[in-house]
Design a protein around this motif. Structure first.
Motif, mmCIF file in Angstrom:
data_model
loop_
_atom_site.group_PDB
_atom_site.id
_atom_site.type_symbol
_atom_site.label_atom_id
_atom_site.label_comp_id
_atom_site.label_asym_id
_atom_site.label_seq_id
_atom_site.Cartn_x
_atom_site.Cartn_y
_atom_site.Cartn_z
ATOM 1 N N ARG A 1 -30.268 -46.338 51.683
ATOM 2 C CA ARG A 1 -29.406 -46.395 52.838
ATOM 3 C C ARG A 1 -28.941 -44.632 53.119
ATOM 4 N N PHE B 1 -19.827 -45.523 50.842
ATOM 5 C CA PHE B 1 -18.390 -45.301 50.925
ATOM 6 C C PHE B 1 -17.648 -46.562 51.936
ATOM 7 N N ARG B 2 -18.663 -46.951 53.159
ATOM 8 C CA ARG B 2 -17.980 -47.833 54.005
ATOM 9 C C ARG B 2 -17.746 -49.174 53.101
ATOM 10 N N ALA B 3 -18.730 -49.760 52.499
ATOM 11 C CA ALA B 3 -18.670 -50.652 51.653
ATOM 12 C C ALA B 3 -17.598 -50.674 50.721
ATOM 13 N N MET C 1 -23.242 -54.422 50.269
ATOM 14 C CA MET C 1 -24.342 -53.724 51.140
ATOM 15 C C MET C 1 -25.558 -54.590 51.754
ATOM 16 N N LYS D 1 -14.787 -48.947 50.930
ATOM 17 C CA LYS D 1 -13.591 -49.234 51.605
ATOM 18 C C LYS D 1 -13.454 -50.425 51.882
ATOM 19 N N ARG D 2 -14.408 -51.250 52.176
ATOM 20 C CA ARG D 2 -14.057 -52.882 52.673
ATOM 21 C C ARG D 2 -13.907 -53.623 51.160
ATOM 22 N N GLY E 1 -22.982 -42.364 53.286
ATOM 23 C CA GLY E 1 -21.827 -43.092 53.967
ATOM 24 C C GLY E 1 -22.029 -44.515 53.811
ATOM 25 N N ALA E 2 -22.988 -45.319 53.516
ATOM 26 C CA ALA E 2 -22.926 -46.689 53.530
ATOM 27 C C ALA E 2 -22.462 -47.351 52.394
ATOM 28 N N ASP F 1 -26.042 -45.060 47.421
ATOM 29 C CA ASP F 1 -26.710 -45.155 48.770
ATOM 30 C C ASP F 1 -28.136 -44.821 48.381
ATOM 31 N N THR G 1 -26.202 -57.311 59.675
ATOM 32 C CA THR G 1 -26.468 -56.508 60.892
ATOM 33 C C THR G 1 -27.922 -56.466 61.489
#
Length: 93
Positions: A16, A22-24, A81, A26-27, A19-20, A11, A88
């Motif tokens: 970032r 972590f979300r990446a 990311m 999970k993907r 949590g950025a 991060d 986005t």
């Protein structure tokens, strides 16, 4: 262990918010192998290592578990990311 990267470090390197990474993760994690590409440190099993990472500032203080990524997985996560950020950002412009 220092070759492994924490989500907090990723991060920070990407500029970032928490949590950025972590979300990446999970993907991406379905294509990776635990113990090879990433490690999940759990308090009941890895308490001293978690505390050491926390005290050295490599983990978020609120993290209950630690996720460590191999250098190759960390690089792939940073690329994922960056791609998500560009996609986005482009959608908003």
């Amino acid at each position: 262990m220092s070759a492994w990267h924490t989500l907090k470090e990723i991060d920070a390197a990407a500029g970032r918010r928490k949590g950025a990474a972590f979300r990446a993760f999970k993907r991406c994690e379905n294509g990776w192998r635990e113990g090879v590409d990433f490690r999940v440190l759990r308090p009941e099993r890895d308490g001293p290592e978690l505390e050491m990472l926390r005290m050295s500032g490599r983990l978020y203080t609120s993290s209950r578990v630690g996720i460590l990524l191999s250098p190759a997985a960390a690089e792939a996560l940073r690329a994922a990311m960056a791609g998500a950020f560009v996609a986005t950002r482009g959608a908003r412009e």
